[in-house]
Write a protein that holds these residues in place. Sequence first.
Motif, PDB file in Angstrom:
ATOM      1  N   PRO A  52      -6.418  -5.524 -10.917  1.00 24.60           N
ATOM      2  CA  PRO A  52      -7.006  -4.874  -9.620  1.00 24.60           C
ATOM      3  C   PRO A  52      -6.224  -5.757  -8.540  1.00 24.60           C
ATOM      4  O   PRO A  52      -6.456  -6.764  -8.270  1.00 24.60           O
ATOM      5  CB  PRO A  52      -8.552  -4.935  -9.794  1.00 24.60           C
ATOM      6  CG  PRO A  52      -8.853  -5.259 -10.966  1.00 24.60           C
ATOM      7  CD  PRO A  52      -7.819  -6.227 -11.668  1.00 24.60           C
ATOM      8  N   PHE A  53      -5.808  -4.704  -7.577  1.00 23.70           N
ATOM      9  CA  PHE A  53      -5.087  -5.093  -6.498  1.00 23.70           C
ATOM     10  C   PHE A  53      -5.874  -4.583  -5.108  1.00 23.70           C
ATOM     11  O   PHE A  53      -5.954  -5.292  -3.927  1.00 23.70           O
ATOM     12  CB  PHE A  53      -3.566  -5.038  -6.567  1.00 23.70           C
ATOM     13  CG  PHE A  53      -2.713  -5.554  -5.219  1.00 23.70           C
ATOM     14  CD1 PHE A  53      -2.627  -6.668  -5.270  1.00 23.70           C
ATOM     15  CD2 PHE A  53      -2.400  -4.478  -4.475  1.00 23.70           C
ATOM     16  CE1 PHE A  53      -1.965  -7.417  -4.106  1.00 23.70           C
ATOM     17  CE2 PHE A  53      -1.721  -5.150  -3.332  1.00 23.70           C
ATOM     18  CZ  PHE A  53      -1.491  -6.416  -2.983  1.00 23.70           C
ATOM     19  N   LEU A  54      -5.882  -3.212  -5.091  1.00 25.93           N
ATOM     20  CA  LEU A  54      -6.194  -2.658  -3.898  1.00 25.93           C
ATOM     21  C   LEU A  54      -7.165  -1.631  -4.348  1.00 25.93           C
ATOM     22  O   LEU A  54      -6.946  -0.451  -4.802  1.00 25.93           O
ATOM     23  CB  LEU A  54      -4.905  -1.776  -3.113  1.00 25.93           C
ATOM     24  CG  LEU A  54      -5.365  -1.432  -2.093  1.00 25.93           C
ATOM     25  CD1 LEU A  54      -5.539  -2.031  -0.851  1.00 25.93           C
ATOM     26  CD2 LEU A  54      -4.060  -0.643  -1.625  1.00 25.93           C
ATOM     27  N   ARG A  55      -8.531  -1.736  -4.045  1.00 21.91           N
ATOM     28  CA  ARG A  55      -9.602  -0.928  -4.371  1.00 21.91           C
ATOM     29  C   ARG A  55      -9.705  -0.523  -5.806  1.00 21.91           C
ATOM     30  O   ARG A  55      -9.914   0.770  -6.426  1.00 21.91           O
ATOM     31  CB  ARG A  55      -9.584   0.491  -3.433  1.00 21.91           C
ATOM     32  CG  ARG A  55      -9.726   0.244  -1.837  1.00 21.91           C
ATOM     33  CD  ARG A  55      -9.811   1.251  -1.090  1.00 21.91           C
ATOM     34  NE  ARG A  55     -10.010   0.992   0.206  1.00 21.91           N
ATOM     35  CZ  ARG A  55     -10.461   1.862   1.201  1.00 21.91           C
ATOM     36  NH1 ARG A  55     -10.723   3.152   0.826  1.00 21.91           N
ATOM     37  NH2 ARG A  55     -10.635   1.604   2.402  1.00 21.91           N
ATOM     38  N   GLY A  56      -9.394  -1.561  -6.596  1.00 20.10           N
ATOM     39  CA  GLY A  56      -9.578  -1.344  -8.121  1.00 20.10           C
ATOM     40  C   GLY A  56      -8.240  -0.697  -8.672  1.00 20.10           C
ATOM     41  O   GLY A  56      -8.217  -0.500 -10.106  1.00 20.10           O
ATOM     42  N   TYR A  63       2.515  -1.293  -6.516  1.00 23.41           N
ATOM     43  CA  TYR A  63       3.991  -1.846  -6.517  1.00 23.41           C
ATOM     44  C   TYR A  63       4.684  -0.342  -6.660  1.00 23.41           C
ATOM     45  O   TYR A  63       5.720  -0.365  -5.935  1.00 23.41           O
ATOM     46  CB  TYR A  63       4.082  -2.841  -7.328  1.00 23.41           C
ATOM     47  CG  TYR A  63       5.419  -3.657  -7.068  1.00 23.41           C
ATOM     48  CD1 TYR A  63       6.490  -3.216  -6.179  1.00 23.41           C
ATOM     49  CD2 TYR A  63       5.247  -5.081  -7.152  1.00 23.41           C
ATOM     50  CE1 TYR A  63       7.593  -3.970  -5.884  1.00 23.41           C
ATOM     51  CE2 TYR A  63       6.242  -5.858  -6.992  1.00 23.41           C
ATOM     52  CZ  TYR A  63       7.609  -5.554  -6.155  1.00 23.41           C
ATOM     53  OH  TYR A  63       8.345  -6.155  -6.098  1.00 23.41           O
ATOM     54  N   GLY A  64       4.273   0.347  -7.535  1.00 19.16           N
ATOM     55  CA  GLY A  64       5.321   1.392  -7.894  1.00 19.16           C
ATOM     56  C   GLY A  64       5.148   2.643  -6.721  1.00 19.16           C
ATOM     57  O   GLY A  64       6.288   3.100  -6.113  1.00 19.16           O
ATOM     58  N   PHE A  65       4.029   2.662  -5.928  1.00 20.61           N
ATOM     59  CA  PHE A  65       4.157   3.574  -4.935  1.00 20.61           C
ATOM     60  C   PHE A  65       4.860   3.027  -3.679  1.00 20.61           C
ATOM     61  O   PHE A  65       5.421   3.723  -2.941  1.00 20.61           O
ATOM     62  CB  PHE A  65       2.679   3.833  -4.457  1.00 20.61           C
ATOM     63  CG  PHE A  65       2.056   5.146  -5.262  1.00 20.61           C
ATOM     64  CD1 PHE A  65       2.746   6.453  -5.078  1.00 20.61           C
ATOM     65  CD2 PHE A  65       1.080   5.084  -6.234  1.00 20.61           C
ATOM     66  CE1 PHE A  65       2.038   7.433  -5.837  1.00 20.61           C
ATOM     67  CE2 PHE A  65       0.757   5.828  -7.009  1.00 20.61           C
ATOM     68  CZ  PHE A  65       1.071   7.231  -6.895  1.00 20.61           C
ATOM     69  N   ALA A  66       4.662   1.857  -3.684  1.00 19.79           N
ATOM     70  CA  ALA A  66       5.492   0.889  -2.605  1.00 19.79           C
ATOM     71  C   ALA A  66       6.983   0.888  -2.763  1.00 19.79           C
ATOM     72  O   ALA A  66       7.672   1.178  -1.725  1.00 19.79           O
ATOM     73  CB  ALA A  66       5.078  -0.432  -2.560  1.00 19.79           C
ATOM     74  N   LEU A  67       7.324   0.944  -3.781  1.00 16.95           N
ATOM     75  CA  LEU A  67       8.805   1.400  -4.363  1.00 16.95           C
ATOM     76  C   LEU A  67       9.384   2.835  -3.585  1.00 16.95           C
ATOM     77  O   LEU A  67      10.260   2.911  -3.180  1.00 16.95           O
ATOM     78  CB  LEU A  67       9.104   1.154  -5.807  1.00 16.95           C
ATOM     79  CG  LEU A  67       9.298  -0.064  -6.230  1.00 16.95           C
ATOM     80  CD1 LEU A  67       9.112  -0.078  -7.824  1.00 16.95           C
ATOM     81  CD2 LEU A  67      10.479  -0.992  -5.687  1.00 16.95           C
ATOM     82  N   ILE A  68       8.578   3.834  -3.916  1.00 22.57           N
ATOM     83  CA  ILE A  68       8.796   5.073  -3.250  1.00 22.57           C
ATOM     84  C   ILE A  68       8.835   4.927  -2.100  1.00 22.57           C
ATOM     85  O   ILE A  68       9.710   5.683  -1.459  1.00 22.57           O
ATOM     86  CB  ILE A  68       8.010   6.119  -3.949  1.00 22.57           C
ATOM     87  CG1 ILE A  68       8.225   6.083  -5.430  1.00 22.57           C
ATOM     88  CG2 ILE A  68       8.183   7.409  -3.383  1.00 22.57           C
ATOM     89  CD1 ILE A  68       6.956   6.732  -6.273  1.00 22.57           C
ATOM     90  N   GLY A  69       7.828   4.355  -1.442  1.00 20.53           N
ATOM     91  CA  GLY A  69       7.826   4.370   0.225  1.00 20.53           C
ATOM     92  C   GLY A  69       8.770   3.702   0.635  1.00 20.53           C
ATOM     93  O   GLY A  69       9.526   4.014   1.817  1.00 20.53           O
ATOM     94  N   ALA A  70       9.248   2.527   0.007  1.00 20.14           N
ATOM     95  CA  ALA A  70      10.349   1.701   0.554  1.00 20.14           C
ATOM     96  C   ALA A  70      11.793   2.400   0.526  1.00 20.14           C
ATOM     97  O   ALA A  70      12.478   2.336   1.344  1.00 20.14           O
ATOM     98  CB  ALA A  70      10.639   0.395  -0.072  1.00 20.14           C
ATOM     99  N   ALA A  71      11.819   3.186  -0.535  1.00 22.94           N
ATOM    100  CA  ALA A  71      13.178   4.105  -0.564  1.00 22.94           C
ATOM    101  C   ALA A  71      13.208   5.116   0.616  1.00 22.94           C
ATOM    102  O   ALA A  71      14.410   5.202   1.095  1.00 22.94           O
ATOM    103  CB  ALA A  71      13.180   4.677  -1.921  1.00 22.94           C
ATOM    104  N   LEU A  72      11.846   5.659   1.032  1.00 21.03           N
ATOM    105  CA  LEU A  72      12.311   6.794   1.956  1.00 21.03           C
ATOM    106  C   LEU A  72      12.295   6.058   3.310  1.00 21.03           C
ATOM    107  O   LEU A  72      13.128   6.434   4.028  1.00 21.03           O
ATOM    108  CB  LEU A  72      10.757   7.511   1.786  1.00 21.03           C
ATOM    109  CG  LEU A  72      10.750   8.357   1.037  1.00 21.03           C
ATOM    110  CD1 LEU A  72       9.063   8.967   0.785  1.00 21.03           C
ATOM    111  CD2 LEU A  72      11.551   9.487   0.601  1.00 21.03           C
ATOM    112  N   VAL A  73      11.573   4.640   3.495  1.00 13.63           N
ATOM    113  CA  VAL A  73      11.820   4.213   4.787  1.00 13.63           C
ATOM    114  C   VAL A  73      13.232   3.624   4.867  1.00 13.63           C
ATOM    115  O   VAL A  73      13.789   3.804   5.934  1.00 13.63           O
ATOM    116  CB  VAL A  73      10.811   2.804   4.764  1.00 13.63           C
ATOM    117  CG1 VAL A  73      11.060   1.910   5.972  1.00 13.63           C
ATOM    118  CG2 VAL A  73       9.322   3.259   5.053  1.00 13.63           C
TER     119      VAL A  73
END
Length: 86
Positions: A52-56, A63-73
Amino acid sequence: MEFKAPVAKEREDAAMVAYNTRLGVILFVVYVLFYGGFMALSAFWPEVMSRPFLRGVNLAVVYGFALIGAALVLALLYMKLCRKSP
């Protein structure tokens, strides 16, 4: 007979094309390193990804969602920093 004016083509300055290309390659390398971190964690330390990393929610999902966000940024950053020919 109808006369059509020639369409003005965008002229590209070689220096601007080189700058835009270099910028694109740098941002691509940044993303590949970020993605490589995800793949390395998944392949060699799956127990870390399942914690668990963020709120369970486990690290793999975050990390997967961060990859998507990073691609957009990075895409928006590229659009902002890219020079246009005059």
